[in-house]
Design a protein around this motif. Structure first.
Motif, PDB file in Angstrom:
ATOM      1  N   ALA A   1       0.837  -1.202   0.000  1.00 54.64           N
ATOM      2  CA  ALA A   1       0.000   0.000   0.000  1.00 54.64           C
ATOM      3  C   ALA A   1       0.868   1.247   0.000  1.00 54.64           C
ATOM      4  N   VAL A   2       0.403   2.257  -0.722  1.00 56.57           N
ATOM      5  CA  VAL A   2       1.057   3.564  -0.764  1.00 56.57           C
ATOM      6  C   VAL A   2      -0.008   4.611  -0.447  1.00 56.57           C
ATOM      7  N   VAL A   3       0.257   5.463   0.543  1.00 56.83           N
ATOM      8  CA  VAL A   3      -0.689   6.515   0.929  1.00 56.83           C
ATOM      9  C   VAL A   3      -0.222   7.846   0.366  1.00 56.83           C
ATOM     10  N   LEU A   4      -1.148   8.545  -0.281  1.00 58.18           N
ATOM     11  CA  LEU A   4      -0.853   9.850  -0.877  1.00 58.18           C
ATOM     12  C   LEU A   4      -1.707  10.920  -0.199  1.00 58.18           C
ATOM     13  N   PHE A   5      -1.074  11.979   0.300  1.00 54.48           N
ATOM     14  CA  PHE A   5      -1.781  13.101   0.894  1.00 54.48           C
ATOM     15  C   PHE A   5      -1.557  14.364   0.059  1.00 54.48           C
ATOM     16  N   GLY A   6      -2.461  15.305   0.209  1.00 53.45           N
ATOM     17  CA  GLY A   6      -2.267  16.643  -0.339  1.00 53.45           C
ATOM     18  C   GLY A   6      -1.958  16.683  -1.821  1.00 53.45           C
ATOM     19  N   ALA A   7      -0.872  17.370  -2.165  1.00 55.96           N
ATOM     20  CA  ALA A   7      -0.507  17.550  -3.570  1.00 55.96           C
ATOM     21  C   ALA A   7      -0.193  16.222  -4.253  1.00 55.96           C
ATOM     22  N   GLU A   8       0.334  15.261  -3.499  1.00 55.01           N
ATOM     23  CA  GLU A   8       0.630  13.951  -4.086  1.00 55.01           C
ATOM     24  C   GLU A   8      -0.663  13.236  -4.473  1.00 55.01           C
ATOM     25  N   HIS A   9      -1.663  13.348  -3.622  1.00 55.01           N
ATOM     26  CA  HIS A   9      -2.988  12.801  -3.927  1.00 55.01           C
ATOM     27  C   HIS A   9      -3.578  13.466  -5.174  1.00 55.01           C
ATOM     28  N   GLU A  10      -3.501  14.782  -5.246  1.00 60.22           N
ATOM     29  CA  GLU A  10      -4.051  15.496  -6.401  1.00 60.22           C
ATOM     30  C   GLU A  10      -3.315  15.111  -7.673  1.00 60.22           C
ATOM     31  N   LYS A  11      -2.023  14.861  -7.551  1.00 60.90           N
ATOM     32  CA  LYS A  11      -1.227  14.446  -8.701  1.00 60.90           C
ATOM     33  C   LYS A  11      -1.759  13.133  -9.293  1.00 60.90           C
ATOM     34  N   LEU A  12      -2.206  12.225  -8.421  1.00 63.80           N
ATOM     35  CA  LEU A  12      -2.755  10.951  -8.896  1.00 63.80           C
ATOM     36  C   LEU A  12      -3.921  11.170  -9.837  1.00 63.80           C
ATOM     37  N   TRP A  13      -4.819  12.064  -9.470  1.00 65.82           N
ATOM     38  CA  TRP A  13      -6.023  12.266 -10.287  1.00 65.82           C
ATOM     39  C   TRP A  13      -5.749  13.144 -11.504  1.00 65.82           C
ATOM     40  N   ASP A  14      -4.674  13.949 -11.457  1.00 69.21           N
ATOM     41  CA  ASP A  14      -4.211  14.623 -12.669  1.00 69.21           C
ATOM     42  C   ASP A  14      -3.649  13.601 -13.662  1.00 69.21           C
ATOM     43  N   ILE A  15      -2.937  12.618 -13.141  1.00 68.93           N
ATOM     44  CA  ILE A  15      -2.426  11.537 -13.992  1.00 68.93           C
ATOM     45  C   ILE A  15      -3.581  10.792 -14.627  1.00 68.93           C
ATOM     46  N   ALA A  16      -4.586  10.457 -13.827  1.00 70.01           N
ATOM     47  CA  ALA A  16      -5.746   9.737 -14.366  1.00 70.01           C
ATOM     48  C   ALA A  16      -6.426  10.539 -15.469  1.00 70.01           C
ATOM     49  N   ALA A  17      -6.568  11.842 -15.258  1.00 74.04           N
ATOM     50  CA  ALA A  17      -7.194  12.691 -16.275  1.00 74.04           C
ATOM     51  C   ALA A  17      -6.368  12.702 -17.559  1.00 74.04           C
ATOM     52  N   ALA A  18      -5.057  12.852 -17.420  1.00 78.38           N
ATOM     53  CA  ALA A  18      -4.191  12.900 -18.601  1.00 78.38           C
ATOM     54  C   ALA A  18      -4.223  11.593 -19.377  1.00 78.38           C
ATOM     55  N   GLU A  19      -4.223  10.473 -18.659  1.00 84.05           N
ATOM     56  CA  GLU A  19      -4.234   9.170 -19.343  1.00 84.05           C
ATOM     57  C   GLU A  19      -5.590   8.892 -19.979  1.00 84.05           C
ATOM     58  N   LEU A  20      -6.654   9.271 -19.314  1.00 80.94           N
ATOM     59  CA  LEU A  20      -7.989   9.019 -19.870  1.00 80.94           C
ATOM     60  C   LEU A  20      -8.287   9.915 -21.065  1.00 80.94           C
ATOM     61  N   ARG A  21      -7.689  11.109 -21.094  1.00 80.91           N
ATOM     62  CA  ARG A  21      -7.880  11.982 -22.264  1.00 80.91           C
ATOM     63  C   ARG A  21      -7.343  11.335 -23.537  1.00 80.91           C
ATOM     64  N   LYS A  22      -6.408  10.408 -23.375  1.00 86.76           N
ATOM     65  CA  LYS A  22      -5.840   9.726 -24.534  1.00 86.76           C
ATOM     66  C   LYS A  22      -6.819   8.717 -25.147  1.00 86.76           C
ATOM     67  N   ILE A  23      -7.808   8.289 -24.357  1.00 87.09           N
ATOM     68  CA  ILE A  23      -8.704   7.232 -24.852  1.00 87.09           C
ATOM     69  C   ILE A  23     -10.180   7.617 -24.855  1.00 87.09           C
ATOM     70  N   VAL A  24     -10.528   8.713 -24.168  1.00 87.44           N
ATOM     71  CA  VAL A  24     -11.926   9.158 -24.152  1.00 87.44           C
ATOM     72  C   VAL A  24     -12.067  10.340 -25.096  1.00 87.44           C
ATOM     73  N   PRO A  25     -13.021  10.297 -26.043  1.00 84.93           N
ATOM     74  CA  PRO A  25     -13.208  11.427 -26.967  1.00 84.93           C
ATOM     75  C   PRO A  25     -13.468  12.723 -26.216  1.00 84.93           C
ATOM     76  N   GLU A  26     -12.918  13.821 -26.739  1.00 84.97           N
ATOM     77  CA  GLU A  26     -13.000  15.108 -26.064  1.00 84.97           C
ATOM     78  C   GLU A  26     -14.449  15.526 -25.815  1.00 84.97           C
ATOM     79  N   ASP A  27     -15.318  15.246 -26.772  1.00 89.69           N
ATOM     80  CA  ASP A  27     -16.715  15.671 -26.617  1.00 89.69           C
ATOM     81  C   ASP A  27     -17.477  14.833 -25.598  1.00 89.69           C
ATOM     82  N   LYS A  28     -16.860  13.779 -25.117  1.00 89.42           N
ATOM     83  CA  LYS A  28     -17.496  12.930 -24.102  1.00 89.42           C
ATOM     84  C   LYS A  28     -16.719  12.948 -22.779  1.00 89.42           C
TER      85      LYS A  28
END
Length: 202
Positions: free
Chosen positions: A52-79
């Protein structure tokens, strides 16, 4: 602690999506909850393969920025807007817990006990799930809200690179936690008689 108290805490554990950054306990207490579960949750052959790895604060937010960046590669912009809204809700929480399985441990058991080789990955996931549940339930007892997500394998490579995750650790789930801004919705149950049987009772 009585059986009734333990059961009440199990009932209190719910999927909480509307979270904030105001934790009712300290970050140190959160870390201790995770540490305790990792240490004391049972595993097949006492493999102890959950990580297990625990992420707080900015590290936690970084995780969901990563998820957004990776999902933008596969989810159409209009959706993408509903996806972005969901990820921003996770980002609004106070932290995330990343759950991994150490495949080196699993492979070692497969080599040591070849008759059970096919089962060790399954049993490892059982132990991982029990660890997740132990943490989630303890967080609920501490009035910390949480929800469980599975953005693996989409985010695996960037997560590994960002937090220097060993190559033999496989990401299994992400638990978002934080203060509770809105309670869980009503929970419905399938008929218990379809899910539970007893034989041989006096």
């Amino acid at each position: 602690m009585s059986v009734q108290t333990l059961q009440q805490i199990a009932e209190k554990r719910r999927t909480i999506y509307v979270l904030n950054k105001e934790l009712p306990v300290s970050q140190a207490e959160i870390s201790q909850i995770v540490e305790h579960a990792v240490l004391h949750t049972p595993s097949s052959f006492n493999s102890q393969s959950t990580r297990a790895v625990v992420l707080f604060g900015a590290e936690h937010e970084k995780l969901w920025d990563i998820a957004a960046a990776e999902l933008r590669k596969i989810v159409p912009e209009d959706k993408f807007e509903p996806t972005a809204n969901k990820l921003n809700a996770f980002k609004a929480g106070a932290g995330s817990i990343l759950f991994f399985e150490d495949q080196a441990v699993v492979r070692g058991l497969q080599e040591q006990f070849p008759a059970y080789a096919a089962n060790f990955p399954i049993w490892a996931d059982h132990a991982n799930a029990m660890t997740q549940y132990a943490i989630w339930t303890t967080l609920a007892a501490a009035d910390v809200g949480a929800n469980l997500q599975h953005y693996n394998p989409v985010i695996d490579a960037e997560v590994a690179k960002t937090w220097d995750i060993p190559a033999n650790w496989t990401l299994r789930a992400q638990m978002v936690f934080g203060g509770i801004d809105a309670p869980a919705g009503e929970k419905t149950f399938n008929p218990l008689e379809e899910r539970f049987k007893v034989y041989g009772a006096n």
